[in-house]
Design a protein around this motif. Structure first.
Motif, PDB file in Angstrom:
ATOM      1  N   ASN A  57       1.079  -1.291   0.146  1.00 50.34           N
ATOM      2  CA  ASN A  57       0.278  -0.260  -0.413  1.00 50.34           C
ATOM      3  C   ASN A  57       0.526   1.184  -0.433  1.00 50.34           C
ATOM      4  OD1 ASN A  57      -2.551  -1.664  -0.307  1.00 50.34           O
ATOM      5  ND2 ASN A  57      -2.396  -1.301   2.194  1.00 50.34           N
ATOM      6  N   ILE A  58       1.267   2.173  -0.983  1.00 50.71           N
ATOM      7  CA  ILE A  58       1.384   3.722  -1.000  1.00 50.71           C
ATOM      8  C   ILE A  58       0.479   4.584  -1.027  1.00 50.71           C
ATOM      9  CG2 ILE A  58       3.022   5.140  -2.197  1.00 50.71           C
ATOM     10  CD1 ILE A  58       3.440   1.861  -4.298  1.00 50.71           C
ATOM     11  N   TYR A  59       0.971   5.105  -0.280  1.00 48.83           N
ATOM     12  CA  TYR A  59       0.454   5.901   0.149  1.00 48.83           C
ATOM     13  C   TYR A  59       0.772   7.521  -0.762  1.00 48.83           C
ATOM     14  CZ  TYR A  59      -1.305  11.290   2.636  1.00 48.83           C
ATOM     15  OH  TYR A  59      -1.411  12.526   2.623  1.00 48.83           O
ATOM     16  N   LEU A  60      -0.453   8.730  -1.336  1.00 49.19           N
ATOM     17  CA  LEU A  60      -0.700   9.906  -2.317  1.00 49.19           C
ATOM     18  C   LEU A  60      -0.492  10.702  -1.784  1.00 49.19           C
ATOM     19  CD1 LEU A  60      -1.850   7.233  -4.943  1.00 49.19           C
ATOM     20  CD2 LEU A  60       0.765   7.678  -4.988  1.00 49.19           C
ATOM     21  N   PRO A  61       0.269  11.446  -0.833  1.00 54.91           N
ATOM     22  CA  PRO A  61      -0.502  12.753  -0.265  1.00 54.91           C
ATOM     23  C   PRO A  61      -1.154  13.420  -1.564  1.00 54.91           C
ATOM     24  CG  PRO A  61       1.806  12.700  -0.496  1.00 54.91           C
ATOM     25  CD  PRO A  61       1.530  11.155  -0.863  1.00 54.91           C
ATOM     26  N   ASP A  62      -1.760  14.491  -1.059  1.00 57.09           N
ATOM     27  CA  ASP A  62      -2.428  15.714  -2.325  1.00 57.09           C
ATOM     28  C   ASP A  62      -3.095  14.857  -3.310  1.00 57.09           C
ATOM     29  OD1 ASP A  62       0.110  17.603  -0.481  1.00 57.09           O
ATOM     30  OD2 ASP A  62      -1.947  17.298   0.254  1.00 57.09           O
ATOM     31  N   ARG A  63      -3.216  13.888  -3.141  1.00 48.72           N
ATOM     32  CA  ARG A  63      -4.058  13.616  -4.331  1.00 48.72           C
ATOM     33  C   ARG A  63      -4.882  13.975  -4.961  1.00 48.72           C
ATOM     34  NH1 ARG A  63      -6.037  10.074  -7.534  1.00 48.72           N
ATOM     35  NH2 ARG A  63      -5.854   8.728  -8.859  1.00 48.72           N
TER      36      ARG A  63
END
Length: 156
Positions: free
Chosen positions: A144-150
């Motif tokens: 699981n990869i967190y994508l900030p400000d998507r």
């Protein structure tokens, strides 16, 4: 007496050779397990690096190649001289294809990034990408990869 000494030395040599062979088999098995862990880590790091290198996180979307092969698509790096970068698994390899807007992607195009049997991509939330992949030796892993400000739209 000399024959007994030769027999004892020969027997000891054979015994220690067998013991050494058995011990080396255990070391090989440990190295194989370590190699398998490294393949999982390498694939996990590869996907994380690909996503985190994207300058425009809102451009990340999920598509398919030929309507069948799951692909992770994002804006290409300016230095790539392309509009989009497509990542998908085909024929035992994770592939990267750089295209201009309007071009189509074929399964056998692009460059081989690393050995993988398969990969699949899902947005679990707006800012959370799940990548499920199977390594060349058949081990499955989910990252699981967190994508900030998507800020992108519907990517499914």
């Amino acid at each position: 007496m000399k024959k007994i000494t030769v027999i004892v030395i020969t027997s000891a040599f054979i015994f220690f050779s067998i013991v050494l062979a058995v011990l080396c088999t255990g070391v090989y098995k440990m190295n194989s397990a370590t190699d398998a862990c490294l393949r999982l880590r390498d694939a996990s790091d590869c996907f994380t690096d690909i996503v985190r290198a994207c300058d425009d996180i809102s451009s990340i979307r999920i598509a398919s190649v030929g309507g069948e092969i799951p692909a992770l698509v994002m804006a290409a790096d300016v230095s790539d001289n392309a509009d989009e970068a497509w990542y998908f698994t085909y024929n035992g390899y994770l592939r990267k294809v750089l295209i201009h807007e309007g071009e189509t992607v074929s399964a056998d195009s692009g460059t081989e990034v690393m050995e993988l049997k398969s990969s699949d991509f899902t947005f679990l939330a707006d800012e959370l990408l799940e990548v499920v992949f199977v390594t060349s030796d058949g081990q499955e892993m989910s990252v699981n990869i967190y994508l900030p400000d998507r800020k992108g739209g519907d990517s499914k």
